[in-house]
Design a protein around this motif. Structure first.
Motif, short mmCIF file in Angstrom:
data_model
loop_
_atom_site.label_atom_id
_atom_site.label_comp_id
_atom_site.label_asym_id
_atom_site.label_seq_id
_atom_site.Cartn_x
_atom_site.Cartn_y
_atom_site.Cartn_z
N THR A 153 3.21 -0.30 11.44
CA THR A 153 4.52 0.13 10.95
C THR A 153 4.42 1.23 9.90
O THR A 153 5.43 1.84 9.54
N TYR A 154 3.22 1.48 9.38
CA TYR A 154 2.99 2.54 8.39
C TYR A 154 1.54 2.94 8.51
O TYR A 154 0.64 2.08 8.54
N GLN A 188 -2.33 4.94 14.79
CA GLN A 188 -1.15 5.79 14.74
C GLN A 188 0.08 4.92 14.52
O GLN A 188 0.02 3.70 14.71
N LEU A 189 1.17 5.52 14.10
CA LEU A 189 2.43 4.79 13.93
C LEU A 189 2.84 4.18 15.26
O LEU A 189 2.79 4.84 16.31
N ASN A 190 3.26 2.91 15.24
CA ASN A 190 3.60 2.13 16.43
C ASN A 190 2.39 1.82 17.30
O ASN A 190 2.55 1.30 18.41
#
Length: 260
Positions: free
Chosen positions: A186-187, A165-167
């Motif tokens: 980060t993406y 997941q993001l982060n």
């Protein structure tokens, strides 16, 4: 590697200029103009040589604005090595490893005495083809990473965890609240692309970014790795990471997926 792939690689290696171009790209990625300046031949001739190298998958092209950058892809050379060289190493392995260890110890002593870190950067591009669907490869990069990512910063028994997941974190769990962070997402686009920021074994004042891009072609997945690092780097870090990625993706990841 099918026979036509071998033919393409041997054809690419049959001309001295193409071999020299690969040596140049081993040091750093170069634009087509920068390569042309190194040789007393026309730009058209250099383009023909580069096209042969691209056809053999020994050179990868990435565009930055209007500039075409050429990157060395070591994967086909690794395939040649695995097919004809590696199986003959076993009888000599013990003696060679002893010699290797002795030389490396002496080189490390010299480096400690004479080498200092300096502000520098490197870019690594690699591309491999895996006989599996994108969803299978993406799952291996995330959920199954502990099964094939063989490098550890702690004990061999430590566990690698990827939070898809993001982060999310990609980290090594040593137990008792201890561990090491390999990267932060980060993406994140499922089955398409993952970008991370992480040191990957380096330390100090370094910015390091790496990404995986997946594309499917006739029931096969093309996995494209990009790794950029900049900061106060030690001289051996680029070569160590180039070989490390090659081992992780071409040997461990590919075998993990294709032999399931």
């Amino acid at each position: 590697m099918v026979n036509q792939d071998l033919v393409d690689v041997f054809k690419a290696l049959s001309h001295p200029i193409r071999i020299d171009i690969l040596d140049d790209l081993k040091k750093q990625p170069l634009s087509t103009g920068e390569i042309t300046e190194k040789y007393d031949v026309s730009r058209y001739a250099i383009m023909k040589h580069l096209n042969v190298l691209v056809d053999a998958n020994l050179v990868l092209i990435r565009r930055k604005g209007r500039v075409r950058l050429n990157y060395l892809n070591v994967i086909p050379l690794q395939k040649l090595y695995n097919r004809w060289v590696s199986k003959y190493e076993a009888p000599l392995a013990q003696g060679l490893m002893q010699l290797k260890n002795l030389v490396e110890e002496r080189e490390e002593e010299k480096m400690e005495q004479t080498t200092e870190r300096k502000v520098d950067s490197f870019e690594i591009e690699q591309e491999i083809v895996i006989q599996a669907a994108k969803e299978t490869v993406f799952k291996a990069l995330t959920q199954d990473i502990n099964s094939w990512w063989k490098f550890r910063l702690g004990e061999e028994s430590s566990t690698l965890i990827f939070e898809p997941q993001l982060n999310g974190r990609f980290y090594e769990d040593w137990g008792n609240g201890e561990g090491a962070l390999w990267g932060t997402v980060t993406y994140f686009k499922e089955n398409e692309e993952i970008r991370l920021n992480g040191l990957l074994g380096m330390s100090g004042a370094v910015n390091s970014f790496y990404s995986y891009k997946l594309s499917e072609d006739d029931n096969k997945t093309v996995l494209q790795l990009t790794h950029h690092a900049a900061g106060i780097l030690e001289p051996h870090w680029e070569e160590a990471h180039r070989h490390g990625w090659n081992e992780l993706l071409f040997v461990h990841l590919k075998n993990f997926i294709e032999k399931k």
